[in-house]
Design a protein around this motif. Structure first.
Motif, PDB file in Angstrom:
ATOM      1  N   ALA A 198       0.721  -1.011  -0.098  1.00 14.76           N
ATOM      2  CA  ALA A 198       0.321  -0.372   0.025  1.00 14.76           C
ATOM      3  C   ALA A 198       1.218   1.276  -0.001  1.00 14.76           C
TER       4      ALA A 198
ATOM      5  N   ILE B 187      -1.421   3.527  -2.471  1.00 10.42           N
ATOM      6  CA  ILE B 187      -3.069   3.658  -1.828  1.00 10.42           C
ATOM      7  C   ILE B 187      -3.126   2.773  -0.563  1.00 10.42           C
ATOM      8  N   GLN B 188      -4.065   3.904  -0.802  1.00  5.45           N
ATOM      9  CA  GLN B 188      -4.326   3.587   0.634  1.00  5.45           C
ATOM     10  C   GLN B 188      -5.064   2.205   1.016  1.00  5.45           C
ATOM     11  N   LEU B 189      -4.548   1.495   2.430  1.00  7.14           N
ATOM     12  CA  LEU B 189      -5.024   0.328   3.110  1.00  7.14           C
ATOM     13  C   LEU B 189      -6.386   0.691   3.847  1.00  7.14           C
ATOM     14  N   VAL B 190      -7.042  -0.771   3.175  1.00  6.26           N
ATOM     15  CA  VAL B 190      -8.403  -0.583   3.676  1.00  6.26           C
ATOM     16  C   VAL B 190      -8.887  -1.877   4.648  1.00  6.26           C
ATOM     17  N   GLU B 191      -9.983  -1.882   5.359  1.00  4.90           N
ATOM     18  CA  GLU B 191     -10.344  -2.988   5.829  1.00  4.90           C
ATOM     19  C   GLU B 191     -11.561  -3.060   5.196  1.00  4.90           C
TER      20      GLU B 191
ATOM     21  N   ASP C 129     -14.096  -0.792   5.994  1.00  2.00           N
ATOM     22  CA  ASP C 129     -13.696   0.438   5.659  1.00  2.00           C
ATOM     23  C   ASP C 129     -14.267   0.799   4.860  1.00  2.00           C
TER      24      ASP C 129
ATOM     25  N   MET D  96     -15.203   3.919  -0.323  1.00  2.00           N
ATOM     26  CA  MET D  96     -14.862   4.154   1.497  1.00  2.00           C
ATOM     27  C   MET D  96     -15.065   5.569   2.557  1.00  2.00           C
ATOM     28  N   LYS D  97     -15.152   4.907   4.003  1.00  2.00           N
ATOM     29  CA  LYS D  97     -15.456   6.075   4.550  1.00  2.00           C
ATOM     30  C   LYS D  97     -14.583   6.580   5.218  1.00  2.00           C
TER      31      LYS D  97
ATOM     32  N   LEU E 292      -9.423   7.323   5.461  1.00  2.00           N
ATOM     33  CA  LEU E 292      -9.951   6.267   6.517  1.00  2.00           C
ATOM     34  C   LEU E 292     -10.888   7.625   7.638  1.00  2.00           C
ATOM     35  N   SER E 293     -11.415   7.362   7.382  1.00  2.00           N
ATOM     36  CA  SER E 293     -12.274   7.609   8.863  1.00  2.00           C
ATOM     37  C   SER E 293     -11.482   6.642  10.576  1.00  2.00           C
ATOM     38  N   ARG E 294     -11.072   5.608   9.825  1.00  2.00           N
ATOM     39  CA  ARG E 294     -10.363   4.196  10.583  1.00  2.00           C
ATOM     40  C   ARG E 294      -8.981   4.764  11.719  1.00  2.00           C
TER      41      ARG E 294
ATOM     42  N   ASP F 233       1.365   3.117   7.013  1.00  2.00           N
ATOM     43  CA  ASP F 233       1.588   3.700   6.623  1.00  2.00           C
ATOM     44  C   ASP F 233       1.338   5.502   6.310  1.00  2.00           C
TER      45      ASP F 233
END
Lengths: 496, 321
Positions: free
Chosen positions: A243, A248-252, A255, A265-266, B2-4, B102
């Motif tokens: 990422a 790029i964003q690392l998302v779960e 998210d 994505m939030k 991201l909010s998280r 990150d």
């Protein structure tokens, strides 16, 4: 420094008898200049570097501290240019054919119709995803990143052991091994011109962003994310690294949200649409509505958005049907069928246990063979005949008889060896090589790859979860295999 | 962002600040204690105050029988029953850093990770009770590591969203902690016959790590002067006013559009908070009034944190695009 071992028992990467091979000579000379203490100190430095950087993997089910570093070994695998050229061509050919195969079996199924692959092998395969049937994936590419595992036999010939087309992990280690090697063992690099890895992440980024879904307006910049299972996943470091470097964003899963068949994505400012998901979670967990209901990692309705063509998922869903151990035997046939070429890299001979004659022969020869569960990975549910006890052999006999289609058999290959320096001494260990192929419209191979080493003496299992370690892999550049100071070019130790 | 991730950065900064302050408070008490006997009023008062500032006295007493050093240390450093035990908050710093690595300089993550893996794990495996001298060294290590981290953040991080979310976490935690210290100390003097202007404020100064700075400017260490300093001084970086000023700067940096609803809401809140702080006239308050006013301010501080989290979807992200 290196206490010689009998290098004639197996093919040895470094030695011919007691002498280093030509492409290892300069390295060998450098190595011989270090004392035992220096090597041990450097070994400690390297491991600490991995640990504090958090380059660790998680061992499932381990009771003590679950974060471990992958042991790193300082003796690199050096591959001359000519040999690498063959490997490169071989894995590209393989990945191209495998992609055409995936396109075909989720489309017209010509290869089955023409009788080259049994229908039941495809359709009864647990990884065959009905949701993918008829689906046109962006740029007709199912395989963004493949990890092709290679081994060398007693003659030094490369064979493909396995294709990994779902979520091959470990690419970050290739970069980090080189990084630590340069940091801790800079001396080794002088007198060598090897292919650098630095710029290669850019190709990967370009390939990733090429996966635009057809519905995307041409002027829009695609927004990509990496979907991880989170920090407790064994390959979390790999995800973080990618990422970061792919920017790029690392998302779960939590998210992301799907609305009107689009994926968002939030963010702190509300929802933002995304176009490309490089996912590092398995198919089963992607979407609790379509796959496993109990999945907390996935995103409800993600598959619907995918089917509507509003998002690209990389690698594509359903790739497991092509990299499973039973299908593996048919890859040479795929190459001939789709590309009208002969395979450049051979397979390891594989016996199908669904076939009665082959099964009978295999059951008689278990002590010479390797038995693998077609659905397992990571070295689990596997029998290595020559190393197995009678009870283990008996157990596998039962397993095969009960579920013959679940297992394949292969001859025990005398895997090549290379010296490793661990616990203060050199000893020979078996190695393999995972080569990474990045594909979009084009195919691109990362020079080198992940050399995995079975650090338990005599062991054939290279997986990190079972005591395996890693080595840096050097691809020598063409022409100047051994740069000499008299050649007038600057070499790495600064002399001209 | 991201909010998280924003949530994790914000909490990493809060826990980091909390850890640093709690470590300092413990250091102060472990030193003070050497001159006190276990039965003295001061001794018990001080431990009581520390329990209420760093955790909760009530919770402590439901798990341990008496205020004794070893159980106190156990509770404040290691107990899994205490959500604010140093071991827990340090782990929270590291875990939050791990999921946001990150978004931060690699070195920042490495400092926190290395501390967790070496010093913290080493202490956990030590036989208890751990000698005071080693505890002191550990507390000092915590503070040095976190100060190093602060230096890295200040010196190397881009002035971008991740930086400002961490800033808000840090300054809000600091403001809240100072107010909490004042409320706790005031509550201890509730039954006292002497006025605030006659009460000694040095213990509060020590807890807030403000003695050095304060004594450079003032000679009188009565509670009124000390409270005024900790709340209203504009130059002391641990004063509530200073923290509020920093929070305001961060909000302006996060919301470049000063007409957005988000900006207007948060900015109005912080301005109102600052002006109510400024208006307090400590000289004219008796102890009961002071307690009521400071408790109200504490409520204001917590309300701001909640509003901030809601506006940036730090808890339950809003599903509306």
């Amino acid at each position: 420094m290196i206490n010689f071992y009998d290098s004639s028992l197996f093919f040895d990467e470094m030695f011919e008898g007691t002498q280093p091979k030509p492409h290892y000579r300069s390295f060998y000379r450098k190595l011989a200049m270090f004392s035992q203490e220096q090597l041990e100190e450097k070994y400690r430095q390297a491991q600490t570097s991995f640990l504090t950087q958090g380059i660790t993997f998680t061992v499932y089910g381990a009771q003590d501290g679950t974060e471990r570093t992958m042991p790193f070994d300082c003796v690199p695998i050096i591959i001359p240019h000519v040999q690498w050229a063959t490997i490169e061509a071989g894995v590209k050919q393989r990945v191209k054919a495998l992609n055409l195969f995936l396109q075909d079996i989720y489309g017209a199924q010509a290869i089955i119709r023409d009788g080259h692959i049994p229908r039941q092998l495809v359709e009864n395969n647990p990884y065959y995803a009905l949701t993918m049937k008829g689906l046109k994936v962006p740029i007709a590419n199912h395989i963004f990143l493949a990890g092709i595992d290679l081994i060398r036999d007693e003659h030094g010939n490369y064979h493909v052991l396995e294709d990994n087309l779902r979520n091959p992990s470990g690419i970050s280690y290739v970069f980090q091994n080189r990084h630590v090697m340069k940091e801790v063992y800079p001396e080794f690099f002088s007198k060598h011109t090897i292919r650098s890895l630095d710029k290669h992440i850019v190709y990967m980024q370009k390939a990733l962003l090429a996966h635009r879904s057809p519905s995307m307006p041409a002027e829009r910049e695609p927004k990509a994310v990496l979907l991880t299972a989170g920090m407790y996943n064994s390959a979390y470091y790999d995800h973080v690294f990618l990422a970061q470097h792919l920017n790029i964003q690392l998302v779960e899963g939590r998210d992301l949200v799907v609305k009107d068949l689009k994926v968002y994505m939030k963010t702190i400012y509300g929802l933002q649409q995304i176009d490309i998901i490089y996912r590092r979670i398995d198919d089963d967990f992607l979407d609790p509505i379509v796959f496993r209901e109990d999945s907390l990692l996935g995103v409800p309705s993600l598959m619907a958005a995918y089917q509507a063509g509003n998002v690209a998922i990389l690698n594509a869903v359903g790739n497991g049907v092509a990299d499973d151990k039973a299908m593996y035997a048919y890859v040479p046939e795929m190459i001939r069928y789709y590309l009208q070429e002969e395979p450049i890299l051979p397979n390891v001979k594989t016996y199908h246990l669904g076939d009665e004659r082959q099964r009978a022969w295999v059951l008689e020869h278990l002590q010479e063979l390797v038995i693998k569960n077609v659905g397992a990975s990571g070295g689990y549910d596997m029998l290595i005949g020559p190393h197995a006890s009678e009870e283990e052999i008996a157990l596998f006999k039962q397993k095969i008889v009960a579920q013959p289609l679940q297992y394949i058999a292969q001859p025990t290959i005398k895997l090549s060896r290379a010296p490793a320096f661990q616990q203060g001494r050199f000893y020979p260990c078996h190695v393999d090589l995972r080569v990474y192929v990045i594909k979009s419209d084009d195919c691109y191979v990362l020079p080198g790859g992940l050399s995995r080493v079975a650090l338990q003496e005599g062991s054939l299992i290279v997986n990190s979860s079972q005591g395996g370690g890693a080595k840096d892999t050097w691809i020598l550049k063409e022409d100047v295999q051994h740069a000499k100071s008299s050649s007038g070019r600057t070499i790495l130790d600064g002399t001209v | 962002m991201l909010s998280r991730v924003a949530d994790a950065l914000y909490w990493m900064a809060r826990y980091s600040e909390r850890t640093q302050t709690n470590a300092h408070i413990l250091q102060v008490q472990l030193l003070n204690m050497l001159e006190q006997s276990g039965k003295e009023h001061d001794y018990l008062d001080h431990w009581e105050a520390i329990l209420n500032i760093c955790a909760s006295k009530q919770e402590y007493l439901s798990n341990y029988t008496a205020l004794r050093v070893n159980p106190l240390i156990d509770y404040l450093l290691f107990s899994t029953k205490n959500g604010n035990a140093l071991h827990t908050t340090l782990r929270a710093v590291r875990e939050n850093a791990r999921v946001t690595r990150d978004s931060m300089p690699a070195e920042l993550w490495e400092i926190q990770n290395a501390f967790y893996l070496t010093k913290q794990q080493a202490l956990l495996t030590r036989k208890r009770p751990i000698p005071l001298i080693e505890l002191q060294a550990f507390l000092q290590d915590i503070r040095k590591t976190l100060l190093k981290a602060t230096g890295l953040i200040e010196g190397t991080m881009d002035r971008d969203l991740p930086f400002y979310f961490m800033q808000i976490g840090k300054w809000l935690e600091r403001a809240e902690k100072i107010i909490r210290m004042i409320v706790t100390i005031l509550a201890q003097h509730k039954e006292s016959a002497i006025s605030l202007a006659e009460e000694d404020g040095t213990f509060l100064l020590d807890l807030a790590a403000a003695r050095e700075s304060f004594l450079r400017k003032y000679r009188q260490t009565n509670l009124v002067a000390v409270m005024r300093y900790l709340v209203q001084d504009e130059h002391f970086p641990c004063s509530v006013m200073f923290c509020l000023q920093k929070i305001e700067e961060a909000i302006i940096a996060i919301e470049q559009d000063t007409s957005s609803v988000r900006f207007l809401t948060l900015h109005a809140m912080i301005k109102r908070f600052a002006s109510t702080m400024n208006l307090i006239n400590f000289e004219q308050l008796d102890i009961h009034e002071a307690i009521i006013i400071m408790e109200e301010r504490l409520g204001q501080c917590i309300a701001f944190g909640d509003a901030f989290s809601t506006i940036y979807h730090l808890y339950e992200p809003n599903l509306q695009p």
